[in-house]
Design a protein around this motif. Sequence first.
Motif, PDB file in Angstrom:
ATOM      1  N   MET A   1      16.345  75.971 121.488  1.00 50.77           N
ATOM      2  CA  MET A   1      16.365  74.536 121.310  1.00 50.77           C
ATOM      3  C   MET A   1      16.146  74.205 119.831  1.00 50.77           C
ATOM      4  O   MET A   1      15.296  74.768 119.168  1.00 50.77           O
ATOM      5  N   THR A   2      16.898  73.278 119.322  1.00 46.99           N
ATOM      6  CA  THR A   2      16.831  72.902 117.922  1.00 46.99           C
ATOM      7  C   THR A   2      15.677  71.938 117.668  1.00 46.99           C
ATOM      8  O   THR A   2      15.467  71.003 118.415  1.00 46.99           O
ATOM      9  N   VAL A   3      14.942  72.211 116.597  1.00 51.02           N
ATOM     10  CA  VAL A   3      13.907  71.295 116.155  1.00 51.02           C
ATOM     11  C   VAL A   3      14.497  70.478 115.016  1.00 51.02           C
ATOM     12  O   VAL A   3      15.109  71.007 114.119  1.00 51.02           O
ATOM     13  N   GLY A   4      14.328  69.180 115.055  1.00 47.84           N
ATOM     14  CA  GLY A   4      14.860  68.328 113.998  1.00 47.84           C
ATOM     15  C   GLY A   4      16.032  67.510 114.490  1.00 47.84           C
ATOM     16  O   GLY A   4      16.472  67.629 115.631  1.00 47.84           O
ATOM     17  N   GLU A   5      16.528  66.676 113.598  1.00 46.72           N
ATOM     18  CA  GLU A   5      17.622  65.777 113.938  1.00 46.72           C
ATOM     19  C   GLU A   5      18.878  66.196 113.206  1.00 46.72           C
ATOM     20  O   GLU A   5      18.836  66.521 112.021  1.00 46.72           O
ATOM     21  N   ARG A   6      19.992  66.165 113.907  1.00 46.25           N
ATOM     22  CA  ARG A   6      21.263  66.602 113.330  1.00 46.25           C
ATOM     23  C   ARG A   6      21.752  65.584 112.301  1.00 46.25           C
ATOM     24  O   ARG A   6      21.882  64.400 112.583  1.00 46.25           O
ATOM     25  N   ILE A   7      22.039  66.088 111.091  1.00 50.17           N
ATOM     26  CA  ILE A   7      22.562  65.252 110.022  1.00 50.17           C
ATOM     27  C   ILE A   7      24.082  65.251 110.068  1.00 50.17           C
ATOM     28  O   ILE A   7      24.708  64.196 110.053  1.00 50.17           O
ATOM     29  N   ALA A   8      24.679  66.453 110.119  1.00 51.89           N
ATOM     30  CA  ALA A   8      26.135  66.559 110.066  1.00 51.89           C
ATOM     31  C   ALA A   8      26.565  67.942 110.540  1.00 51.89           C
ATOM     32  O   ALA A   8      25.778  68.889 110.490  1.00 51.89           O
ATOM     33  N   PRO A   9      27.819  68.063 110.966  1.00 54.12           N
ATOM     34  CA  PRO A   9      28.357  69.394 111.245  1.00 54.12           C
ATOM     35  C   PRO A   9      28.466  70.199 109.946  1.00 54.12           C
ATOM     36  O   PRO A   9      28.775  69.630 108.883  1.00 54.12           O
ATOM     37  N   VAL A  10      28.223  71.489 110.018  1.00 56.32           N
ATOM     38  CA  VAL A  10      28.304  72.354 108.841  1.00 56.32           C
ATOM     39  C   VAL A  10      29.663  72.241 108.171  1.00 56.32           C
ATOM     40  O   VAL A  10      29.752  72.153 106.937  1.00 56.32           O
ATOM     41  N   ASP A  11      30.738  72.216 108.961  1.00 59.35           N
ATOM     42  CA  ASP A  11      32.077  72.195 108.366  1.00 59.35           C
ATOM     43  C   ASP A  11      32.433  70.866 107.696  1.00 59.35           C
ATOM     44  O   ASP A  11      33.470  70.758 107.053  1.00 59.35           O
ATOM     45  N   GLU A  12      31.561  69.861 107.784  1.00 60.63           N
ATOM     46  CA  GLU A  12      31.800  68.595 107.098  1.00 60.63           C
ATOM     47  C   GLU A  12      31.012  68.469 105.785  1.00 60.63           C
ATOM     48  O   GLU A  12      31.022  67.421 105.153  1.00 60.63           O
ATOM     49  N   VAL A  13      30.340  69.559 105.390  1.00 63.16           N
ATOM     50  CA  VAL A  13      29.644  69.581 104.103  1.00 63.16           C
ATOM     51  C   VAL A  13      30.580  70.277 103.109  1.00 63.16           C
ATOM     52  O   VAL A  13      30.765  71.487 103.167  1.00 63.16           O
ATOM     53  N   PRO A  14      31.191  69.513 102.190  1.00 63.26           N
ATOM     54  CA  PRO A  14      32.172  70.089 101.274  1.00 63.26           C
ATOM     55  C   PRO A  14      31.530  70.933 100.179  1.00 63.26           C
ATOM     56  O   PRO A  14      30.320  70.842  99.941  1.00 63.26           O
ATOM     57  N   GLU A  15      32.342  71.733  99.515  1.00 64.22           N
ATOM     58  CA  GLU A  15      31.843  72.576  98.421  1.00 64.22           C
ATOM     59  C   GLU A  15      31.924  71.889  97.067  1.00 64.22           C
ATOM     60  O   GLU A  15      31.261  72.313  96.133  1.00 64.22           O
ATOM     61  N   GLU A  16      32.701  70.820  96.940  1.00 62.61           N
ATOM     62  CA  GLU A  16      32.926  70.206  95.636  1.00 62.61           C
ATOM     63  C   GLU A  16      32.164  68.900  95.418  1.00 62.61           C
ATOM     64  O   GLU A  16      32.235  68.308  94.353  1.00 62.61           O
ATOM     65  N   THR A  17      31.418  68.463  96.427  1.00 61.61           N
ATOM     66  CA  THR A  17      30.665  67.211  96.315  1.00 61.61           C
ATOM     67  C   THR A  17      29.512  67.242  97.326  1.00 61.61           C
ATOM     68  O   THR A  17      29.196  68.304  97.858  1.00 61.61           O
ATOM     69  N   THR A  18      28.879  66.120  97.567  1.00 62.54           N
ATOM     70  CA  THR A  18      27.700  66.067  98.433  1.00 62.54           C
ATOM     71  C   THR A  18      27.938  65.153  99.635  1.00 62.54           C
ATOM     72  O   THR A  18      28.875  64.371  99.656  1.00 62.54           O
ATOM     73  N   VAL A  19      27.049  65.264 100.613  1.00 61.12           N
ATOM     74  CA  VAL A  19      27.023  64.362 101.762  1.00 61.12           C
ATOM     75  C   VAL A  19      25.760  63.513 101.624  1.00 61.12           C
ATOM     76  O   VAL A  19      24.658  64.041 101.501  1.00 61.12           O
ATOM     77  N   LEU A  20      25.943  62.206 101.651  1.00 58.62           N
ATOM     78  CA  LEU A  20      24.841  61.259 101.481  1.00 58.62           C
ATOM     79  C   LEU A  20      24.313  60.826 102.847  1.00 58.62           C
ATOM     80  O   LEU A  20      25.090  60.538 103.755  1.00 58.62           O
ATOM     81  N   PHE A  21      22.993  60.770 102.983  1.00 61.75           N
ATOM     82  CA  PHE A  21      22.384  60.293 104.228  1.00 61.75           C
ATOM     83  C   PHE A  21      21.072  59.592 103.933  1.00 61.75           C
ATOM     84  O   PHE A  21      20.519  59.699 102.847  1.00 61.75           O
ATOM     85  N   THR A  22      20.588  58.846 104.913  1.00 61.10           N
ATOM     86  CA  THR A  22      19.352  58.083 104.778  1.00 61.10           C
ATOM     87  C   THR A  22      18.263  58.698 105.645  1.00 61.10           C
ATOM     88  O   THR A  22      18.522  59.103 106.777  1.00 61.10           O
ATOM     89  N   VAL A  23      17.052  58.745 105.089  1.00 63.97           N
ATOM     90  CA  VAL A  23      15.871  59.198 105.820  1.00 63.97           C
ATOM     91  C   VAL A  23      14.783  58.148 105.699  1.00 63.97           C
ATOM     92  O   VAL A  23      14.823  57.290 104.820  1.00 63.97           O
ATOM     93  N   ARG A  24      13.822  58.240 106.600  1.00 67.12           N
ATOM     94  CA  ARG A  24      12.642  57.379 106.560  1.00 67.12           C
ATOM     95  C   ARG A  24      11.431  58.264 106.338  1.00 67.12           C
ATOM     96  O   ARG A  24      11.222  59.234 107.064  1.00 67.12           O
ATOM     97  N   GLU A  25      10.649  57.937 105.301  1.00 65.24           N
ATOM     98  CA  GLU A  25       9.426  58.683 105.046  1.00 65.24           C
ATOM     99  C   GLU A  25       8.396  58.285 106.102  1.00 65.24           C
ATOM    100  O   GLU A  25       8.086  57.099 106.256  1.00 65.24           O
ATOM    101  N   VAL A  26       7.891  59.238 106.842  1.00 63.36           N
ATOM    102  CA  VAL A  26       6.994  58.980 107.967  1.00 63.36           C
ATOM    103  C   VAL A  26       5.709  58.282 107.513  1.00 63.36           C
ATOM    104  O   VAL A  26       5.271  57.313 108.132  1.00 63.36           O
ATOM    105  N   ALA A  27       5.113  58.718 106.420  1.00 62.95           N
ATOM    106  CA  ALA A  27       3.821  58.184 105.981  1.00 62.95           C
ATOM    107  C   ALA A  27       3.893  56.739 105.503  1.00 62.95           C
ATOM    108  O   ALA A  27       2.948  55.979 105.673  1.00 62.95           O
TER     109      ALA A  27
END
Length: 139
Positions: A1-27
């Motif tokens: 079982m996976t711990v954590g939340e899925r951000i993206a499929p591995v094959d959608e992370v390109p080699e020439e740029t980045t994938v942007l996402f938003t997180v919430r700091e728990v504290a």
Amino acid sequence: MTVGERIAPVDEVPEETTVLFTVREVATDERTEGILVRSNGTITSWLNYCQHLTHIRLDKGSGAGLRDGEIVCTNHGAMFDADTGQCTYGPCEGAYLNALDVTIENDGVYLTDDAYEFVALGPAETDDLDLTSTSNVEF
């Protein structure tokens, strides 16, 4: 079982740029941005700001540039090693990007950093209307 939340499929992370996402700091309940970077066959994740001037985003919404395994800050030319986050060139040379813990499982990239919760792909939404200058010219 996976711990954590899925951000993206591995094959959608390109080699020439980045994938942007938003997180919430728990504290603090504050929303901020992270980036996924693929380099040398691995995927790492960093908070989306330069160490020279922390109001400067590396990925402004269309992907941060990568050159020879380094993330490029287009505002002032700082270069960060994509694997370690260390600034190898520029005004913040020697500083490190702040890492977000991720793991690869079942062809997905998962946020496993206890300090943050995944919110969504894309930039952090803000209610603030900031009309101040974003110039990096120092007088």
